[in-house]
Motif scaffolding. Structure first.
Motif, PDB file in Angstrom:
ATOM      1  N   TRP A   1      19.256 -31.153 -35.719  1.00 56.78           N
ATOM      2  CA  TRP A   1      20.494 -30.508 -36.465  1.00 56.78           C
ATOM      3  C   TRP A   1      20.332 -30.683 -37.903  1.00 56.78           C
ATOM      4  N   CYS A   2      20.571 -29.803 -38.593  1.00 56.79           N
ATOM      5  CA  CYS A   2      20.214 -29.858 -40.094  1.00 56.79           C
ATOM      6  C   CYS A   2      20.866 -28.965 -40.855  1.00 56.79           C
ATOM      7  N   ASP A   3      20.757 -28.859 -42.350  1.00 59.20           N
ATOM      8  CA  ASP A   3      21.486 -28.055 -43.056  1.00 59.20           C
ATOM      9  C   ASP A   3      20.530 -27.251 -43.992  1.00 59.20           C
ATOM     10  N   ALA A   4      19.269 -26.959 -43.402  1.00 60.42           N
ATOM     11  CA  ALA A   4      18.177 -26.406 -44.120  1.00 60.42           C
ATOM     12  C   ALA A   4      18.509 -25.154 -44.779  1.00 60.42           C
ATOM     13  N   ASP A   5      17.864 -24.826 -45.945  1.00 59.19           N
ATOM     14  CA  ASP A   5      18.138 -23.614 -46.697  1.00 59.19           C
ATOM     15  C   ASP A   5      17.217 -22.388 -45.850  1.00 59.19           C
ATOM     16  N   PHE A   6      17.732 -21.560 -45.051  1.00 57.17           N
ATOM     17  CA  PHE A   6      17.040 -20.529 -44.405  1.00 57.17           C
ATOM     18  C   PHE A   6      16.838 -19.578 -45.193  1.00 57.17           C
ATOM     19  N   THR A   7      17.553 -19.229 -46.072  1.00 57.94           N
ATOM     20  CA  THR A   7      17.214 -18.252 -47.124  1.00 57.94           C
ATOM     21  C   THR A   7      16.015 -18.442 -47.587  1.00 57.94           C
TER      22      THR A   7
END
Length: 229
Positions: free
Chosen positions: A110-116
């Protein structure tokens, strides 16, 4: 651009919860782990997804279908019981992934990585240049020694100052050339070989990142996810 979400693991440390449900369908914050990834990828404009599965894979297919309800398109890559490890699973799904660089996400984090930003880094990979871009995170309690070193945006297989590989990355398909698509294969040896040639870039993620590997961590991440909304 395409992404593959790795969802074929057995989740032994999560038993008995995973005796009847694949780990990526365990809920945090009221949503399955894998749905958090799907929504984050969709928000980054990555809507062509491949999901591999083995243990209780039919339940993933039943829950997510073709992805239409979540605004994405899902192609399924079924593996034999016992799965094929990370690199083997990617090699097995390669026909679905195509010839362009792609994003890879472990289904049990679970993460809030910047996929953009990750998709942008993926687009820079070349068969004759960088073969991988890895997202690294500060070492968690369960991996205090870390995995790789990040220096000047390059990922190195060294000992001093190691960080933890997040299970999130981007790869050029040629990294997997020569792998048997039906045989288990680990990712780390491929990455280390590419590092020795100076062909792995990376970035540090300092936001949320949690390996949901045990029931205790699941409860902790559930509380965090509920706060995050």
């Amino acid at each position: 651009m395409k992404a593959i979400i790795l969802a074929a693991g057995r989740g032994e440390r999560m038993r008995p919860l995973t005796d009847h449900l694949p780990k990526p369908l365990l809920e945090v914050g009221g949503r399955p782990l894998i749905v958090w990834h799907i929504e984050a990828l969709r928000a980054a404009g990555v809507t062509d997804l491949v999901i591999n599965h083995a243990h209780l894979g039919h339940k993933l297919v039943e829950a997510l279908g073709d992805g239409g309800a979540l605004g994405v398109r899902i192609a399924w890559s079924a593996e034999p019981e016992g799965a094929l490890e990370t690199a083997g699973g990617i090699a097995h799904a390669r026909q679905l992934l195509g010839d362009a660089p792609f994003v890879v996400v472990n289904g049990d984090i679970w993460c809030d990585a910047d996929f953009t930003a990750l998709a942008r880094a993926a687009s820079a990979l070349r068969a004759d240049g960088d073969l991988a871009h890895l997202l690294l995170v500060p070492n968690p309690a369960h991996n205090p020694g870390g995995d790789f070193v990040l220096r000047d945006d390059r990922v190195l297989d060294e000992n001093d100052g190691r960080l933890t590989f997040s299970g999130i990355g981007a790869y050029h398909p040629s990294l997997f050339d020569g792998l048997d698509p039906d045989a288990p294969a680990k990712l780390a040896p491929l990455l280390r070989a590419a590092m020795r040639e100076g062909r792995v870039s990376g970035a540090l993620h300092r936001g949320h990142w949690h390996d949901v590997g045990t029931p205790q961590r699941l409860a902790e991440v559930d509380a965090l996810a509920r706060k995050a909304g």
